[in-house]
Write a protein that holds these residues in place. Structure first.
Motif, PDB file in Angstrom:
ATOM      1  N   MET A 170      49.454  60.018 -12.601  1.00 19.18           N
ATOM      2  CA  MET A 170      48.159  60.343 -12.002  1.00 19.18           C
ATOM      3  C   MET A 170      47.257  61.010 -13.046  1.00 19.18           C
ATOM      4  O   MET A 170      47.683  61.880 -13.767  1.00 19.18           O
ATOM      5  CB  MET A 170      48.337  61.292 -10.829  1.00 19.18           C
ATOM      6  CG  MET A 170      49.013  60.706  -9.606  1.00 19.18           C
ATOM      7  SD  MET A 170      48.037  59.510  -8.735  1.00 19.18           S
ATOM      8  CE  MET A 170      46.792  60.521  -8.003  1.00 19.18           C
ATOM      9  N   TRP A 171      46.025  60.577 -13.064  1.00 18.31           N
ATOM     10  CA  TRP A 171      45.017  61.141 -13.947  1.00 18.31           C
ATOM     11  C   TRP A 171      44.179  62.148 -13.164  1.00 18.31           C
ATOM     12  O   TRP A 171      43.919  61.959 -11.984  1.00 18.31           O
ATOM     13  CB  TRP A 171      44.108  60.036 -14.465  1.00 18.31           C
ATOM     14  CG  TRP A 171      44.751  59.165 -15.475  1.00 18.31           C
ATOM     15  CD1 TRP A 171      45.717  58.223 -15.258  1.00 18.31           C
ATOM     16  CD2 TRP A 171      44.481  59.143 -16.866  1.00 18.31           C
ATOM     17  NE1 TRP A 171      46.052  57.621 -16.428  1.00 18.31           N
ATOM     18  CE2 TRP A 171      45.310  58.159 -17.439  1.00 18.31           C
ATOM     19  CE3 TRP A 171      43.615  59.844 -17.690  1.00 18.31           C
ATOM     20  CZ2 TRP A 171      45.299  57.867 -18.790  1.00 18.31           C
ATOM     21  CZ3 TRP A 171      43.608  59.548 -19.046  1.00 18.31           C
ATOM     22  CH2 TRP A 171      44.437  58.584 -19.579  1.00 18.31           C
ATOM     23  N   ALA A 172      43.755  63.194 -13.829  1.00 23.97           N
ATOM     24  CA  ALA A 172      42.873  64.195 -13.219  1.00 23.97           C
ATOM     25  C   ALA A 172      41.439  63.887 -13.637  1.00 23.97           C
ATOM     26  O   ALA A 172      41.181  63.543 -14.787  1.00 23.97           O
ATOM     27  CB  ALA A 172      43.258  65.584 -13.672  1.00 23.97           C
ATOM     28  N   ILE A 173      40.521  63.996 -12.705  1.00 21.71           N
ATOM     29  CA  ILE A 173      39.100  63.759 -12.988  1.00 21.71           C
ATOM     30  C   ILE A 173      38.353  65.075 -12.821  1.00 21.71           C
ATOM     31  O   ILE A 173      38.406  65.694 -11.765  1.00 21.71           O
ATOM     32  CB  ILE A 173      38.513  62.694 -12.049  1.00 21.71           C
ATOM     33  CG1 ILE A 173      39.227  61.361 -12.265  1.00 21.71           C
ATOM     34  CG2 ILE A 173      37.013  62.547 -12.286  1.00 21.71           C
ATOM     35  CD1 ILE A 173      38.782  60.277 -11.335  1.00 21.71           C
ATOM     36  N   TYR A 174      37.677  65.486 -13.878  1.00 27.01           N
ATOM     37  CA  TYR A 174      36.856  66.687 -13.840  1.00 27.01           C
ATOM     38  C   TYR A 174      35.405  66.261 -13.925  1.00 27.01           C
ATOM     39  O   TYR A 174      35.012  65.557 -14.844  1.00 27.01           O
ATOM     40  CB  TYR A 174      37.212  67.621 -15.002  1.00 27.01           C
ATOM     41  CG  TYR A 174      38.615  68.142 -14.890  1.00 27.01           C
ATOM     42  CD1 TYR A 174      38.897  69.232 -14.091  1.00 27.01           C
ATOM     43  CD2 TYR A 174      39.671  67.510 -15.545  1.00 27.01           C
ATOM     44  CE1 TYR A 174      40.189  69.699 -13.958  1.00 27.01           C
ATOM     45  CE2 TYR A 174      40.962  67.976 -15.423  1.00 27.01           C
ATOM     46  CZ  TYR A 174      41.219  69.059 -14.633  1.00 27.01           C
ATOM     47  OH  TYR A 174      42.500  69.514 -14.493  1.00 27.01           O
TER      48      TYR A 174
ATOM     49  N   GLU B 121      40.100  63.151 -22.509  1.00 27.29           N
ATOM     50  CA  GLU B 121      40.473  64.357 -23.218  1.00 27.29           C
ATOM     51  C   GLU B 121      41.867  64.239 -23.836  1.00 27.29           C
ATOM     52  O   GLU B 121      42.865  64.403 -23.146  1.00 27.29           O
ATOM     53  CB  GLU B 121      40.431  65.562 -22.272  1.00 27.29           C
ATOM     54  CG  GLU B 121      39.060  65.914 -21.765  1.00 27.29           C
ATOM     55  CD  GLU B 121      38.162  66.494 -22.840  1.00 27.29           C
ATOM     56  OE1 GLU B 121      38.679  67.171 -23.750  1.00 27.29           O
ATOM     57  OE2 GLU B 121      36.958  66.239 -22.778  1.00 27.29           O
ATOM     58  N   GLY B 122      41.927  63.928 -25.108  1.00 27.85           N
ATOM     59  CA  GLY B 122      43.169  63.923 -25.871  1.00 27.85           C
ATOM     60  C   GLY B 122      44.308  63.169 -25.230  1.00 27.85           C
ATOM     61  O   GLY B 122      44.127  62.120 -24.622  1.00 27.85           O
ATOM     62  N   ASP B 123      45.506  63.695 -25.375  1.00 25.05           N
ATOM     63  CA  ASP B 123      46.697  63.059 -24.825  1.00 25.05           C
ATOM     64  C   ASP B 123      46.941  63.467 -23.381  1.00 25.05           C
ATOM     65  O   ASP B 123      47.864  62.971 -22.753  1.00 25.05           O
ATOM     66  CB  ASP B 123      47.921  63.433 -25.669  1.00 25.05           C
ATOM     67  CG  ASP B 123      47.810  62.856 -27.077  1.00 25.05           C
ATOM     68  OD1 ASP B 123      47.106  61.851 -27.242  1.00 25.05           O
ATOM     69  OD2 ASP B 123      48.435  63.407 -27.991  1.00 25.05           O
ATOM     70  N   GLN B 124      46.153  64.385 -22.869  1.00 28.69           N
ATOM     71  CA  GLN B 124      46.310  64.821 -21.490  1.00 28.69           C
ATOM     72  C   GLN B 124      45.818  63.724 -20.557  1.00 28.69           C
ATOM     73  O   GLN B 124      44.953  62.936 -20.908  1.00 28.69           O
ATOM     74  CB  GLN B 124      45.505  66.091 -21.233  1.00 28.69           C
ATOM     75  CG  GLN B 124      45.888  67.251 -22.109  1.00 28.69           C
ATOM     76  CD  GLN B 124      44.936  68.416 -21.914  1.00 28.69           C
ATOM     77  OE1 GLN B 124      44.077  68.391 -21.047  1.00 28.69           O
ATOM     78  NE2 GLN B 124      45.097  69.432 -22.734  1.00 28.69           N
ATOM     79  N   LEU B 125      46.354  63.689 -19.393  1.00 26.45           N
ATOM     80  CA  LEU B 125      45.904  62.716 -18.400  1.00 26.45           C
ATOM     81  C   LEU B 125      44.690  63.290 -17.681  1.00 26.45           C
ATOM     82  O   LEU B 125      44.754  63.685 -16.531  1.00 26.45           O
ATOM     83  CB  LEU B 125      47.038  62.404 -17.420  1.00 26.45           C
ATOM     84  CG  LEU B 125      48.280  61.776 -18.038  1.00 26.45           C
ATOM     85  CD1 LEU B 125      49.347  61.578 -16.991  1.00 26.45           C
ATOM     86  CD2 LEU B 125      47.948  60.470 -18.706  1.00 26.45           C
ATOM     87  N   MET B 126      43.573  63.349 -18.406  1.00 24.28           N
ATOM     88  CA  MET B 126      42.376  63.977 -17.873  1.00 24.28           C
ATOM     89  C   MET B 126      41.146  63.164 -18.265  1.00 24.28           C
ATOM     90  O   MET B 126      41.026  62.735 -19.409  1.00 24.28           O
ATOM     91  CB  MET B 126      42.250  65.387 -18.452  1.00 24.28           C
ATOM     92  CG  MET B 126      41.088  66.159 -17.918  1.00 24.28           C
ATOM     93  SD  MET B 126      41.108  67.845 -18.516  1.00 24.28           S
ATOM     94  CE  MET B 126      39.852  67.767 -19.762  1.00 24.28           C
ATOM     95  N   VAL B 127      40.261  62.938 -17.325  1.00 25.22           N
ATOM     96  CA  VAL B 127      38.997  62.257 -17.577  1.00 25.22           C
ATOM     97  C   VAL B 127      37.886  63.212 -17.180  1.00 25.22           C
ATOM     98  O   VAL B 127      37.875  63.739 -16.078  1.00 25.22           O
ATOM     99  CB  VAL B 127      38.896  60.951 -16.756  1.00 25.22           C
ATOM    100  CG1 VAL B 127      37.523  60.332 -16.907  1.00 25.22           C
ATOM    101  CG2 VAL B 127      39.974  59.977 -17.186  1.00 25.22           C
TER     102      VAL B 127
END
Length: 94
Positions: free
Chosen positions: A1-5, A74-80
């Motif tokens: 799962m990816w996090a969306i900010y 954002e980098g290798d984190q699962l973050m958009v």
């Protein structure tokens, strides 16, 4: 799962956008949360692409003929990080 900010001004931008764009953005978020940016590339209608110039390191996906969502991975984190939803105006705002 990816996090969306989402940027704090995104709610205001979306409220000004047509209802069709708001619904398409919600679908965009669902796809990104489940399969990340690679899932966007599989759906040709979004026309996901890397931006250039001042927007280098950012990506853009088409929500309709006019509106785009601009985001950054954002980098290798699962973050958009979603920066803005704009009517195709890529001038950088300070």
């Amino acid at each position: 799962m990816w996090a969306i900010y989402e940027h704090r001004r995104l709610d205001k931008q979306l409220s000004k956008a047509p209802l069709e764009v708001q619904k398409r953005y919600e679908k965009w978020k669902d796809i990104v949360e489940i399969s990340g940016p690679t899932g966007l590339k599989l759906i040709r209608g979004f026309r996901d692409e890397a931006l250039q110039g001042e927007w280098k390191r950012y990506r853009s996906s088409r929500l309709n003929q006019q509106y785009r969502v601009i985001y950054q991975i954002e980098g290798d984190q699962l973050m958009v990080q979603v920066v803005e939803v704009t009517p195709h105006d890529y001038r950088r705002k300070s």
